[in-house]
Design an enzyme around this catalytic site. Structure first.
Site, PDB file in Angstrom:
ATOM      1  N   SER A 132       4.918   2.923   7.810  1.00 31.55           N
ATOM      2  CA  SER A 132       4.534   1.762   7.003  1.00 31.55           C
ATOM      3  C   SER A 132       5.687   1.304   6.129  1.00 31.55           C
ATOM      4  CB  SER A 132       3.343   2.109   6.100  1.00 31.55           C
ATOM      5  OG  SER A 132       2.146   2.090   6.810  1.00 31.55           O
TER       6      SER A 132
ATOM      7  N   HIS B  95       0.822  -1.219   0.000  1.00 29.42           N
ATOM      8  CA  HIS B  95       0.000   0.000   0.000  1.00 29.42           C
ATOM      9  C   HIS B  95       0.856   1.270   0.000  1.00 29.42           C
ATOM     10  CE1 HIS B  95       0.473  -0.163   4.514  1.00 29.42           C
ATOM     11  NE2 HIS B  95       0.430   1.147   4.379  1.00 29.42           N
TER      12      HIS B  95
ATOM     13  N   ASP C  92       0.260  -7.598   1.511  1.00 32.51           N
ATOM     14  CA  ASP C  92       0.709  -6.212   1.664  1.00 32.51           C
ATOM     15  C   ASP C  92       2.230  -6.097   1.716  1.00 32.51           C
ATOM     16  OD1 ASP C  92       0.458  -3.524   1.741  1.00 32.51           O
ATOM     17  OD2 ASP C  92      -0.398  -3.399   3.755  1.00 32.51           O
TER      18      ASP C  92
END
Length: 462
Positions: free
Chosen positions: A228, A123, A153
């Site tokens: 992230s 993402h 992911d």
């Protein structure tokens, strides 16, 4: 007295109205946040180093681990060009009413090899038209996407920067213990080289709101937007997870963060490098979750001819260990399977009629394809089905909730033989062609074989 009672009633009513107003208008619900506004990269690991967990002491000095890892975590800038509606142009009929806008997101990544492979979250880099990586020494490099897996992911990037980049070796996430000290390294809020410390709060965490990853490592190390794709490392500086999500009422850290285990990330990366996509291993069982008191995973049924069937597993068996790793819930089992390839073996410990039994299972290859956008699940045809229907290839419909197919009476068990007059090879081939057809403005033509073995042909616009 009546006057006093009336005053009390008004006061109580006012308090209730105030409480309801706070709950509905002010208090924010807790949500799972994937830090999409500031994506983060991670690095790819060339050589695997098993982790040996130190259980003799609890270290309080994190400087060595920080020094080993901080230079191998990078800042990633994702630039995406998107077409958006311009109401002014649309109203006055200027062009097609859209305009191109540049959107920029930032995050973190981890260098996993000295020659420039970087692992991050999918993402973080999704829809990027340009990726720029900034090393800890402020050197900027262009990055290219080697491969990505939306389901887990995880994405793999590559930069050209010689052969001497610092990198973080992979640890074994199966050896991580609850209560173990960990460090989160990343670039929150565009602040480079940030290190925070915490402990592992839980393993095998299944987050509501994320239907794909069922085996997160949960920590209380502070993780914020921009982290992230960053590194979760142990006190020896080994990569044990990729920081991916937080739960928050505000969008910022409030005490819980979640990382994809390193064993899953490494397996995904190895698959992307070797095959170009992820090889999914299957056990071939259905699970019974009706009894929450069971300490393990109960099998409700075994698919005929599947890996579990060949190994002798049966309905009502309870899986309690995989390769000596305790299994207490389905997310534990799912995490172990996700880290394996088809053809690899798993040593299962099961309980049957109160007795423990060891079973060695050779995992099978996933032979079905889910197409969530079309509400359909397809499966490869067996040799018997191919012979019976005089086919070289095709895809069987396992589950059909597509309104267009339902309107034509297409049922589970129908075989898709052709799509837009092209023969279907297998379920993956059918998935690709159906998605391409759904994204175009052209009519879709299907040739199917019904449950009686008769051919039917349909054409419709979606």
């Amino acid at each position: 007295m009546k006057k006093i009672i009336g005053v009390l009633a008004v006061a109580i009513l006012g308090g209730v109205v105030t409480l309801i107003g706070y709950k509905f208008l002010i208090e924010k619900p807790q949500v799972v946040v994937k830090q999409t506004t500031q994506p983060t990269l991670q690095t790819f690991k060339a050589s695997y180093r098993p982790e040996v967990v130190n259980t003799t002491s609890t270290p309080t000095d994190f400087t060595e681990a920080a020094e080993k890892t901080v230079h191998a975590v990078v800042h990633v800038k994702n630039t995406a060009i998107r077409e958006v509606l311009n109401p002014y142009d649309y109203f006055f009929g200027r062009g097609d009413g859209t305009e191109k806008r540049e959107e920029v997101g930032t995050g973190s990544g981890v260098i996993i090899s000295s020659d420039g492979y970087i692992v991050t979250n999918n993402h973080v880099i999704a829809n990027a038209t340009d990726l720029e990586v900034t090393l800890n020494d402020h050197k900027k490099l262009k990055a290219k996407v080697i491969g990505a897996d939306e389901k887990n992911d995880i994405a793999l990037l590559k930069v050209d920067a010689g052969e001497d980049l610092p990198f973080i070796p992979f640890g074994n996430s199966d050896n991580v213990k609850v209560g173990e000290w960990v460090l989160a390294v990343g670039n929150p809020y565009n602040l480079t080289s940030t290190v925070t410390a915490g402990i592992v709060s839980a393993k095998g965490r299944d987050l509501e709101g994320n239907a794909n990853i069922d085996a997160f490592i949960q920590t209380d190390a502070a993780v914020n937007p921009g982290n992230s794709g960053g590194a979760l490392v142990n006190t020896r500086g080994e990569l044990i997870g990729i920081n991916t999500a937080i739960t928050s009422r505000t969008g910022s850290f409030i005490g819980y963060s979640f990382a994809v285990p390193s064993n899953i990330a490494k397996k995904v990366i190895d698959d992307l490098l070797e095959y170009g996509d992820v090889q999914e291993a299957v056990l071939g069982v259905n699970i019974d979750n009706s009894d929450a008191t069971i300490d393990g995973v109960k099998i409700s049924s075994v698919s005929e001819g599947a890996a579990a069937d060949k190994a002798g597993l049966k309905a009502n068996d309870i899986i309690v260990k995989v390769n000596d790793v305790p299994i207490t819930q389905f997310s534990d089992l799912k995490g172990q399977l996700t880290a394996k390839r088809p053809g690899e073996q798993m040593a299962l410990t099961i309980t049957r009629d109160g007795k423990e039994i060891e079973k060695l299972v050779t995992l099978g290859k996933k032979d079905y394809e889910e197409i969530p956008a079309l509400n359909i699940v397809l499966k490869d045809l067996s040799k018997q089905e191919l012979k019976k229907n005089h086919l070289k290839g095709g895809a069987k419909i396992l589950q059909n909730a597509n309104k267009y197919l339902e309107a034509y009476g297409v049922e589970n068990g129908y075989i898709i033989a052709k799509i837009n007059k092209k023969e279907v090879v297998n379920a993956a081939d059918a998935k690709r062609m159906l998605i391409e057809a759904a994204q175009s403005d052209e009519p879709l033509f299907l040739e199917v074989i019904n449950l009686k073995g008769e051919r039917e042909r349909y054409g419709f616009r979606q």
